[in-house]
Scaffold this motif. Structure first.
Motif, PDB file in Angstrom:
ATOM      1  N   ASP A  16       3.347   2.725   0.127  1.00 52.45           N
ATOM      2  CA  ASP A  16       1.989   2.176   0.141  1.00 52.45           C
ATOM      3  C   ASP A  16       1.434   2.346   1.546  1.00 52.45           C
ATOM      4  OD1 ASP A  16      -0.334   0.360   0.027  1.00 52.45           O
ATOM      5  OD2 ASP A  16       0.574  -0.366  -1.824  1.00 52.45           O
ATOM      6  N   THR A  17       0.163   2.702   1.650  1.00 56.67           N
ATOM      7  CA  THR A  17      -0.427   2.862   2.990  1.00 56.67           C
ATOM      8  C   THR A  17      -0.574   1.514   3.687  1.00 56.67           C
ATOM      9  OG1 THR A  17      -2.627   2.693   2.028  1.00 56.67           O
ATOM     10  CG2 THR A  17      -1.811   4.909   2.391  1.00 56.67           C
ATOM     11  N   ASN A  18      -0.609   0.458   2.897  1.00 54.32           N
ATOM     12  CA  ASN A  18      -0.856  -0.873   3.457  1.00 54.32           C
ATOM     13  C   ASN A  18       0.447  -1.539   3.908  1.00 54.32           C
ATOM     14  OD1 ASN A  18      -1.263  -3.909   3.274  1.00 54.32           O
ATOM     15  ND2 ASN A  18      -3.355  -3.130   3.152  1.00 54.32           N
ATOM     16  N   ARG A  19       0.513  -1.871   5.191  1.00 54.48           N
ATOM     17  CA  ARG A  19       1.745  -2.445   5.751  1.00 54.48           C
ATOM     18  C   ARG A  19       2.116  -3.769   5.083  1.00 54.48           C
ATOM     19  NH1 ARG A  19       3.039  -6.465   8.684  1.00 54.48           N
ATOM     20  NH2 ARG A  19       0.885  -7.111   8.833  1.00 54.48           N
ATOM     21  N   MET A  21       1.309  -4.900   2.139  1.00 53.70           N
ATOM     22  CA  MET A  21       1.740  -4.708   0.752  1.00 53.70           C
ATOM     23  C   MET A  21       3.174  -4.187   0.700  1.00 53.70           C
ATOM     24  SD  MET A  21       1.161  -5.084  -2.403  1.00 53.70           S
ATOM     25  CE  MET A  21      -0.550  -5.593  -2.473  1.00 53.70           C
ATOM     26  N   GLU A  61       1.977   3.428  -4.657  1.00 56.80           N
ATOM     27  CA  GLU A  61       0.525   3.278  -4.806  1.00 56.80           C
ATOM     28  C   GLU A  61      -0.039   4.655  -5.164  1.00 56.80           C
ATOM     29  OE1 GLU A  61      -2.871   2.765  -5.209  1.00 56.80           O
ATOM     30  OE2 GLU A  61      -2.553   0.850  -4.182  1.00 56.80           O
ATOM     31  N   ASN A  63      -3.180   5.584  -4.238  1.00 57.81           N
ATOM     32  CA  ASN A  63      -4.031   5.961  -3.115  1.00 57.81           C
ATOM     33  C   ASN A  63      -3.182   6.251  -1.866  1.00 57.81           C
ATOM     34  OD1 ASN A  63      -6.460   6.237  -1.622  1.00 57.81           O
ATOM     35  ND2 ASN A  63      -6.298   4.108  -0.963  1.00 57.81           N
ATOM     36  N   THR A  93      -0.832   0.001  -8.263  1.00 58.65           N
ATOM     37  CA  THR A  93      -2.065   0.509  -7.644  1.00 58.65           C
ATOM     38  C   THR A  93      -3.300  -0.342  -7.911  1.00 58.65           C
ATOM     39  OG1 THR A  93      -3.545   2.428  -7.533  1.00 58.65           O
ATOM     40  CG2 THR A  93      -2.452   2.035  -9.632  1.00 58.65           C
ATOM     41  N   ALA A  94      -4.222  -0.286  -6.941  1.00 59.62           N
ATOM     42  CA  ALA A  94      -5.515  -0.944  -7.139  1.00 59.62           C
ATOM     43  C   ALA A  94      -6.460  -0.047  -7.939  1.00 59.62           C
ATOM     44  CB  ALA A  94      -6.139  -1.300  -5.792  1.00 59.62           C
ATOM     45  N   ASN A  95      -6.040   1.166  -8.257  1.00 62.44           N
ATOM     46  CA  ASN A  95      -6.788   1.992  -9.213  1.00 62.44           C
ATOM     47  C   ASN A  95      -6.442   1.467 -10.603  1.00 62.44           C
ATOM     48  OD1 ASN A  95      -8.207   3.808  -7.609  1.00 62.44           O
ATOM     49  ND2 ASN A  95      -6.484   5.221  -7.462  1.00 62.44           N
ATOM     50  N   SER A  96      -7.079   0.380 -10.973  1.00 62.73           N
ATOM     51  CA  SER A  96      -6.632  -0.358 -12.140  1.00 62.73           C
ATOM     52  C   SER A  96      -7.371  -0.003 -13.430  1.00 62.73           C
ATOM     53  CB  SER A  96      -6.790  -1.854 -11.860  1.00 62.73           C
ATOM     54  OG  SER A  96      -8.096  -2.111 -11.354  1.00 62.73           O
ATOM     55  N   TYR A 100      -7.069   5.626 -15.056  1.00 64.49           N
ATOM     56  CA  TYR A 100      -5.941   5.835 -14.152  1.00 64.49           C
ATOM     57  C   TYR A 100      -4.613   5.563 -14.874  1.00 64.49           C
ATOM     58  CZ  TYR A 100      -9.417   5.979 -10.441  1.00 64.49           C
ATOM     59  OH  TYR A 100     -10.495   6.324  -9.651  1.00 64.49           O
ATOM     60  N   LYS A 115      -2.897  -3.638  -9.340  1.00 64.81           N
ATOM     61  CA  LYS A 115      -3.166  -4.657  -8.323  1.00 64.81           C
ATOM     62  C   LYS A 115      -4.553  -5.229  -8.605  1.00 64.81           C
ATOM     63  CE  LYS A 115      -0.976  -2.152  -4.499  1.00 64.81           C
ATOM     64  NZ  LYS A 115      -1.355  -1.355  -3.322  1.00 64.81           N
ATOM     65  N   PRO A 116      -4.758  -6.508  -8.389  1.00 65.72           N
ATOM     66  CA  PRO A 116      -3.763  -7.469  -7.930  1.00 65.72           C
ATOM     67  C   PRO A 116      -2.752  -7.806  -9.023  1.00 65.72           C
ATOM     68  CG  PRO A 116      -5.867  -8.550  -8.357  1.00 65.72           C
ATOM     69  CD  PRO A 116      -6.096  -7.094  -8.539  1.00 65.72           C
ATOM     70  N   PHE A 117      -1.502  -7.887  -8.621  1.00 65.69           N
ATOM     71  CA  PHE A 117      -0.438  -8.157  -9.593  1.00 65.69           C
ATOM     72  C   PHE A 117       0.076  -9.580  -9.413  1.00 65.69           C
ATOM     73  CE2 PHE A 117       1.578  -6.619  -5.746  1.00 65.69           C
ATOM     74  CZ  PHE A 117       2.664  -7.461  -5.594  1.00 65.69           C
TER      75      PHE A 117
END
Lengths: 165, 169
Positions: A16-19, A21, A61, A63, A93-96, A100, A115-117
């Motif tokens: 995931d790109t988000n630290r 997460m 993720e 993204n 993923t937030a591509n919910s 997707y 996400k959000p999960f």
């Protein structure tokens, strides 16, 4: 005696790109008893990790950069250099949106978690990919888990049990 | 790959590695474990909020750049899109469904855009302000009067940017 699940020997790669997460998913896995959780913040690092081997489950993720999570999944399922084409993959993923979900499914994702999960949702996906393994299908244009999972209740007579006339 | 499907039985190695009758936890998630997992998420909630504040500050600065330097607009657009995506995914995880809802509104608004004109910058700005309100008031619910008011003002802003419907012939 009831069935138990022991996460201590299951090796995870979380991408995931988000630290925050990455850290949260890792913390949840460790709390469940996992001892081997690696995180990666981009798809090239993820591929390098996967190539090096030693992973049982990929959580990714969509993204991501430079390749998207979907391309990462496709690489794992179809590339000659893939370490394990049948590795369970959870798309977190937030591509919910539904398109997707369908696209991930068509590329061979094992489970999809939007996400959000919730913690419960995460746990269910983990159990599903580990304890309820699915057979794979190889057909032109698709390599991935058997997508036929729908159980439709049927109330009529089960003629399959009847002897032919 | 072939036209006729080939079924490959799952070797079940992972299941053999993890599922048994002796060690580990019950497969059916028990209340205590669920509570622990939720507590873990709750513990990271403050960090999420402070990161979101920083992210919104960054968005505000980026928007200022787009206003003064048209050549920066595309890069700013990408940056805002990415941040909106992150907040959309994280808000609800940490108990802020309204952050997810408003960030989704922002992300959807930006989805097809290739540039940020003045009106679009204004819409983005309203989104950022609204997200700030949620963060600064730590609004965890999504159904109260303040939430409804925020939702309505955001919708009105987005509607402003929509092309006017063509009159019926």
């Amino acid at each position: 005696m009831s069935e138990k699940i022991d996460f201590s020997h299951v090796r995870f790669l979380v991408v995931d790109t988000n630290r925050l997460m990455c850290q949260l998913v890792k913390d949840i896995l460790m709390m469940l008893g996992c001892t081997q959780v690696t995180t990666a913040r981009d798809s090239e690092k993820a591929i390098a990790n996967l190539r090096a081997g030693g992973y049982d489950v990929l959580i990714t993720e969509w993204n991501l950069k430079p390749r998207s999570g979907l391309e990462l999944l496709d690489w794992l399922r179809t590339d000659g250099g893939s370490p394990d084409r049948m590795m369970p993959v959870i798309m977190l993923t937030a591509n919910s949106e539904v398109e997707y979900v369908m696209e991930s499914r068509d590329k061979g994702v094992t489970e999809f978690l939007a996400k959000p999960f919730t913690a419960d949702g995460m746990y269910r996906r983990l159990v599903s990919v580990i304890a309820r393994p699915r057979d794979f299908v190889s057909v032109k244009g698709y390599f991935g888990p058997d997508r036929r999972r729908q159980q439709i209740p049927f109330e009529g007579p089960d003629r399959r049990q009847q002897k032919p006339d | 790959m072939r036209n006729k499907p080939q079924f490959i039985p799952n070797r079940g190695e992972l299941k053999r590695k993890a599922v048994n009758y002796k060690t580990g936890m019950e497969i059916k998630l028990d209340e205590a474990t669920l509570k622990k997992m939720e507590q873990l998420v709750e513990n990271s909630s403050a960090e999420f909020l402070s990161e979101t504040v920083e992210s919104l500050k960054g968005l505000r600065e980026a928007l200022g750049r787009a206003a003064t330097d048209p050549s920066a607009r595309r890069e700013v657009l990408e940056h805002i899109r990415e941040e909106a995506f992150q907040i959309k995914g994280m808000g609800g995880v940490f108990g802020y469904p309204l952050l997810t809802e408003f960030a989704k509104s922002l992300h959807d608004f930006l989805k097809e855009l290739e540039d940020l004109d003045e009106l679009q910058q204004e819409i983005v700005s309203i989104h950022i302000d609204t997200l700030y309100v949620v963060v600064s008031h730590k609004i965890k619910g999504s159904g109260g009067p303040l939430e409804a008011q925020l939702r309505a003002s955001l919708k009105a802003a987005v509607d402003k940017a929509k092309p006017a419907a063509k009159p019926a012939p």
